[in-house]
Design an enzyme around this catalytic site. Sequence first.
Site, short mmCIF file in Angstrom:
data_model
loop_
_atom_site.label_atom_id
_atom_site.label_comp_id
_atom_site.label_asym_id
_atom_site.label_seq_id
_atom_site.Cartn_x
_atom_site.Cartn_y
_atom_site.Cartn_z
N LYS A 135 0.84 -1.21 0.00
CA LYS A 135 0.00 0.00 0.00
C LYS A 135 0.87 1.25 0.00
O LYS A 135 0.55 2.24 -0.68
CB LYS A 135 -0.95 0.01 1.22
N LYS A 160 -3.95 -11.87 -8.06
CA LYS A 160 -5.23 -12.33 -7.51
C LYS A 160 -6.38 -11.44 -7.99
O LYS A 160 -6.18 -10.30 -8.39
CB LYS A 160 -5.16 -12.32 -5.99
N LYS A 217 -10.31 -5.92 -5.78
CA LYS A 217 -11.03 -4.69 -6.11
C LYS A 217 -10.09 -3.60 -6.63
O LYS A 217 -10.49 -2.74 -7.38
CB LYS A 217 -11.71 -4.14 -4.85
P1 TYM Z 1 -11.02 -7.90 1.89
O1 TYM Z 1 -12.28 -7.16 1.75
O2 TYM Z 1 -9.85 -7.45 1.12
O3 TYM Z 1 -11.24 -9.43 1.60
C1 TYM Z 1 -12.24 -10.13 2.26
C2 TYM Z 1 -11.94 -11.61 2.26
O4 TYM Z 1 -11.86 -12.08 0.92
C3 TYM Z 1 -10.64 -12.76 0.73
N1 TYM Z 1 -10.17 -12.53 -0.65
C4 TYM Z 1 -9.71 -13.51 -1.44
N2 TYM Z 1 -9.58 -14.83 -1.23
C5 TYM Z 1 -9.10 -15.57 -2.26
N3 TYM Z 1 -8.76 -15.05 -3.47
C6 TYM Z 1 -8.89 -13.73 -3.71
N4 TYM Z 1 -8.59 -13.24 -4.91
C7 TYM Z 1 -9.38 -12.89 -2.67
N5 TYM Z 1 -9.63 -11.56 -2.57
C8 TYM Z 1 -10.11 -11.36 -1.32
C9 TYM Z 1 -9.68 -12.16 1.74
O5 TYM Z 1 -8.62 -13.04 2.03
C10 TYM Z 1 -10.60 -11.93 2.91
O6 TYM Z 1 -10.73 -13.12 3.64
N6 TYM Z 1 -8.38 -7.47 6.08
C11 TYM Z 1 -9.58 -8.12 5.56
C12 TYM Z 1 -10.83 -7.58 6.21
C13 TYM Z 1 -10.87 -7.82 7.68
C14 TYM Z 1 -10.98 -9.09 8.33
C15 TYM Z 1 -10.97 -8.79 9.72
C16 TYM Z 1 -11.11 -10.40 7.89
C17 TYM Z 1 -10.80 -6.87 8.63
N7 TYM Z 1 -10.85 -7.45 9.84
C18 TYM Z 1 -11.07 -9.81 10.68
C19 TYM Z 1 -11.23 -11.43 8.85
C20 TYM Z 1 -11.21 -11.12 10.22
C21 TYM Z 1 -9.59 -7.87 4.06
O7 TYM Z 1 -8.61 -7.59 3.49
O8 TYM Z 1 -10.76 -7.92 3.46
#
Ligand code: TYM
Length: 331
Positions: free
Chosen positions: A111, A194, A197
């Site tokens: 980031k 991957k 968004k």
């Molecule tokens: P975010 O919104 O980026 O992603 C949400 C979940 O989707 C999974 N994910 C993927 N898994 C496989 N392949 C992909 N291409 C892919 N893109 C996204 C992410 O691994 C995630 O599980 N930091 C977290 C949000 C968060 C969170 C938490 C999650 C905040 N606090 C506590 C679990 C527990 C995140 O980046 O979300």
Amino acid sequence: METVVSGIRSTGRLHLGNYFGALKNFITMQQENRCYFFIADYHALTTHPDPKALSASVRSVLAEYLACGIDPNTATIYRQSDLVETFELYLALNMQAYLGELMKTTSFKDKARKQPENVNAGLLTYPVLMAADILIHKAHKVPVGKDQEQHLEMTRTFARRFNHFHGMDVFPEPVAYNFGKQLVKVPGLDGSGKMGKSEGENNAIYLADAPEVTRKKIMRALTDQGPTEPNSKPPVFIQNLFTLLGLVSTPDVVKHYKKTYADCSIRYGDLKKQLAEDTLAFIAPIRERIVDIENDTALINRVLKDGAEKARESSSKTLQEVRDLWGFKPF
Ligand code: TYM
């Protein structure tokens, strides 16, 4: 019964990566465990979103959670910003999170490279807030994709440090929900990394995309001239298409295209058409429900209100324990 915490950032809509990384097993997950699903709207602030867009995204992610089958009567669904206990725990955990380890985090370095004009402290302490989300409910398991593996590891470190400092097993050390197997990484359509968004509009297949949009994105996915040597290893961008096919199509279909790749008779146009139709068949029932739920403001408000109340039962208990251990109590 074990406790599961799962979060999705409200920076746009849910895509297939989110679904297969974090939500796939949610039906059994919510029946077999005490589940907390939340929308990480505070985490979304690291990129300074437009408040209107942020609020719209919270609404759509909630509708998408429900449309995927998460049941608010079984699981607890809430908005991160509604559970203020999380932020006090975050502050407490920050006192035992060290600059060196935070600066070494892969997501922070990424980031910082992508938004050099906005390397804020929230970005640096992102893993601490994530740990607070998880530890506030004393979770045992966290369904996450491969990209969150390091954050989960840090959560275990923070939990262990806290427990050790206070000489008490306050927090379990949470593991990935699908522990034991490889964590999922759903590839994007642009052939690079991957599905995500922030990787460009055409890289991700969103659950709410209209069928013609999904078709167009898939038909545009990167391919090459096709294999010329029998049994050759496909390049990464072709392997990615097989991976996507593996998620939405039957094993027979995957086998067929792998065989035609191996004997060099594959036609990428056919493969993409099949991938598009199978993706649409998979998404269609979810997509229909999203539209209905998203328009139901009363339902959305009720789910968020009830969810915050239910989540508070657990979070206030944990916070009380943490406050007591730090000595924040009446004399
Ligand atoms: P975010 O919104 O980026 O992603 C949400 C979940 O989707 C999974 N994910 C993927 N898994 C496989 N392949 C992909 N291409 C892919 N893109 C996204 C992410 O691994 C995630 O599980 N930091 C977290 C949000 C968060 C969170 C938490 C999650 C905040 N606090 C506590 C679990 C527990 C995140 O980046 O979300």
